[in-house]
Scaffold this motif. Structure first.
Motif, PDB file in Angstrom:
ATOM      1  N   ALA A 126      18.003 -62.580  17.312  1.00  0.00           N
ATOM      2  CA  ALA A 126      18.827 -63.296  16.405  1.00  0.00           C
ATOM      3  C   ALA A 126      18.627 -62.586  14.970  1.00  0.00           C
ATOM      4  CB  ALA A 126      18.449 -64.881  16.301  1.00  0.00           C
ATOM      5  N   THR A 127      17.535 -61.947  14.895  1.00  0.00           N
ATOM      6  CA  THR A 127      17.263 -61.325  13.593  1.00  0.00           C
ATOM      7  C   THR A 127      17.575 -59.819  13.732  1.00  0.00           C
ATOM      8  OG1 THR A 127      14.911 -60.856  13.836  1.00  0.00           O
ATOM      9  CG2 THR A 127      15.566 -62.641  12.732  1.00  0.00           C
ATOM     10  N   ALA A 128      18.133 -59.204  14.682  1.00  0.00           N
ATOM     11  CA  ALA A 128      18.288 -57.947  14.892  1.00  0.00           C
ATOM     12  C   ALA A 128      17.148 -57.117  14.485  1.00  0.00           C
ATOM     13  CB  ALA A 128      19.467 -57.415  14.133  1.00  0.00           C
ATOM     14  N   GLY A 129      15.977 -57.651  14.676  1.00  0.00           N
ATOM     15  CA  GLY A 129      14.503 -56.938  14.213  1.00  0.00           C
ATOM     16  C   GLY A 129      14.472 -56.865  12.674  1.00  0.00           C
ATOM     17  N   ARG A 130      15.430 -57.546  11.876  1.00  0.00           N
ATOM     18  CA  ARG A 130      15.280 -57.254  10.672  1.00  0.00           C
ATOM     19  C   ARG A 130      13.753 -57.930   9.956  1.00  0.00           C
ATOM     20  NH1 ARG A 130      20.256 -60.029  10.800  1.00  0.00           N
ATOM     21  NH2 ARG A 130      19.346 -61.632   9.889  1.00  0.00           N
ATOM     22  N   LEU A 131      13.129 -58.659  10.659  1.00  0.00           N
ATOM     23  CA  LEU A 131      12.099 -59.421   9.881  1.00  0.00           C
ATOM     24  C   LEU A 131      10.840 -59.055  11.004  1.00  0.00           C
ATOM     25  CD1 LEU A 131      11.338 -61.449   7.789  1.00  0.00           C
ATOM     26  CD2 LEU A 131      11.249 -63.278   9.603  1.00  0.00           C
ATOM     27  N   PRO A 132      10.007 -58.235  10.371  1.00  0.00           N
ATOM     28  CA  PRO A 132       8.745 -57.737  11.036  1.00  0.00           C
ATOM     29  C   PRO A 132       7.986 -58.759  11.858  1.00  0.00           C
ATOM     30  CG  PRO A 132       8.814 -56.525   9.190  1.00  0.00           C
ATOM     31  CD  PRO A 132       9.886 -57.349   8.943  1.00  0.00           C
ATOM     32  N   LEU A 133       7.498 -58.638  12.887  1.00  0.00           N
ATOM     33  CA  LEU A 133       6.862 -59.613  13.469  1.00  0.00           C
ATOM     34  C   LEU A 133       5.269 -59.273  13.408  1.00  0.00           C
ATOM     35  CD1 LEU A 133       6.548 -62.231  15.593  1.00  0.00           C
ATOM     36  CD2 LEU A 133       6.961 -60.633  17.182  1.00  0.00           C
ATOM     37  N   LEU A 134       4.351 -60.056  13.256  1.00  0.00           N
ATOM     38  CA  LEU A 134       2.964 -59.889  13.386  1.00  0.00           C
ATOM     39  C   LEU A 134       2.281 -60.584  14.323  1.00  0.00           C
ATOM     40  CD1 LEU A 134       2.352 -60.169   9.382  1.00  0.00           C
ATOM     41  CD2 LEU A 134       3.047 -58.189  10.800  1.00  0.00           C
ATOM     42  N   ASN A 135       1.276 -60.012  14.955  1.00  0.00           N
ATOM     43  CA  ASN A 135       0.445 -60.703  16.279  1.00  0.00           C
ATOM     44  C   ASN A 135      -0.449 -61.624  15.441  1.00  0.00           C
ATOM     45  OD1 ASN A 135      -1.342 -61.528  18.146  1.00  0.00           O
ATOM     46  ND2 ASN A 135      -1.893 -59.477  18.865  1.00  0.00           N
ATOM     47  N   GLY A 136      -0.495 -62.990  15.370  1.00  0.00           N
ATOM     48  CA  GLY A 136      -1.377 -63.727  14.536  1.00  0.00           C
ATOM     49  C   GLY A 136      -2.120 -64.828  15.811  1.00  0.00           C
TER      50      GLY A 136
END
Length: 310
Positions: free
Chosen positions: A182-192
């Motif tokens: 949905a974000t086309a990868g624009r928002l980096p994802l962090l493993n929390g």
């Protein structure tokens, strides 16, 4: 976007440190111990430090204590890495934390879920929009507990200039795939995730290689060795440390509510670097579990001595 934004965003690529908030025996914030704890954590060379967050017992800090801890961290770290501060609670409370963190000199914010209140996606979007609007700091969303986002909600929040990443502590891989799409990868994802190293390979499949390491706070040698093995594709070392240290630690953490924090402070005490007690409603680790934790630490260090990265 403010000048600090690019620096914070660029820092969210490696091993992320979440120090504890030390307390005295009477339960007050212990600032001298906090600064020595920060020195210990910085020695492991994390890419960013998150203070007064979940591991730092944000929910148990007063507003004045929060600002004091954040300011002390900013002054002690002295710009060597970005300092992000926790903010949480209802919208107005979280916005107050955000403004206080900015006044204390923080580089960014981790906005924890609202406590108890559970709203629809539109409510979550409004909450995080208002918190982000209360500050010029970069904001990291935290998906966990009462804040589980729909892909459309994350896509909308990704358009906010100072929202720079999503930290996930929920662990729903299907949902994360849909958010990424949905974000086309624009928002980096962090493993929390709690004991994030156990999930590192799964999150890497989504492009999320940065993770928060609670272990870094009390057994930094193991945390750094695992991260180096992860970065280098050394699966043998990862498997060894997972088997001997991380899997038993994760099992122990799941045995008792609140152990995600209590075990860290117990581990610091076991290793001769006490950060004092936890505050209620968290509880101290039982004597039986403390002995088990000591054995897990010994196993981790013994495994580490046999690895090439040692």
């Amino acid at each position: 976007m403010p000048p600090a934004a690019s620096r914070v965003a660029a820092s969210l690529l490696g091993l992320l440190a979440f120090p504890v908030t030390p307390f005295t025996g009477s339960g007050d914030v212990n600032l001298p111990r906090f600064t020595t704890h920060l020195t210990e954590v910085l020695a492991a060379k994390p890419s960013a430090i998150f203070v007064a967050c979940g591991t730092g017992e944000l929910a148990s800090l007063t507003a004045a204590e929060h600002q004091t801890v954040v300011r002390a961290a900013v002054e002690h770290v002295a710009g060597t890495v970005p300092v992000l501060a926790g903010a949480g609670g209802g919208t107005r409370t979280a916005a107050e934390f955000a403004r206080a963190a900015q006044a204390a000199g923080a580089d960014g914010l981790l906005v924890l879920p609202p406590y108890l209140q559970v709203g629809p996606p539109t409510g979550l979007v409004a909450h995080y929009r208002q918190v982000a609007a209360a500050t010029d700091l970069d904001v990291v969303l935290y998906q966990r507990g009462t804040a589980i986002f729909s892909p459309a909600a994350v896509a909308e929040l990704a358009e906010v200039d100072n929202i720079v990443a999503l930290k996930d502590g929920h662990g729903d891989m299907e949902l994360l795939q849909l958010i990424h799409a949905a974000t086309a990868g624009r928002l980096p994802l962090l493993n929390g995730m709690p004991t994030a190293e156990v999930f590192a390979r799964s999150y890497a499949g989504l492009g999320a290689r940065a993770y928060s390491s609670a272990v870094l706070a009390f057994v930094p040698e193991v945390a750094v060795a695992f991260f180096q093995a992860f970065e280098n594709g050394d699966e043998a070392t990862q498997d060894l440390l997972l088997r001997e240290f991380y899997a038993p630690l994760a099992d122990l953490r799941k045995s008792t509510p609140g152990y995600a924090v209590s075990l860290i402070k117990a581990g610091l005490d076991i290793r001769g670097r006490s950060a004092g007690p936890v505050r209620s409603p968290l509880a101290e680790v039982t004597p039986e579990h403390r002995e088990q934790l000591a054995r897990i630490i010994d196993r981790g260090l013994a495994a580490l001595s046999a690895t090439p990265v040692a």
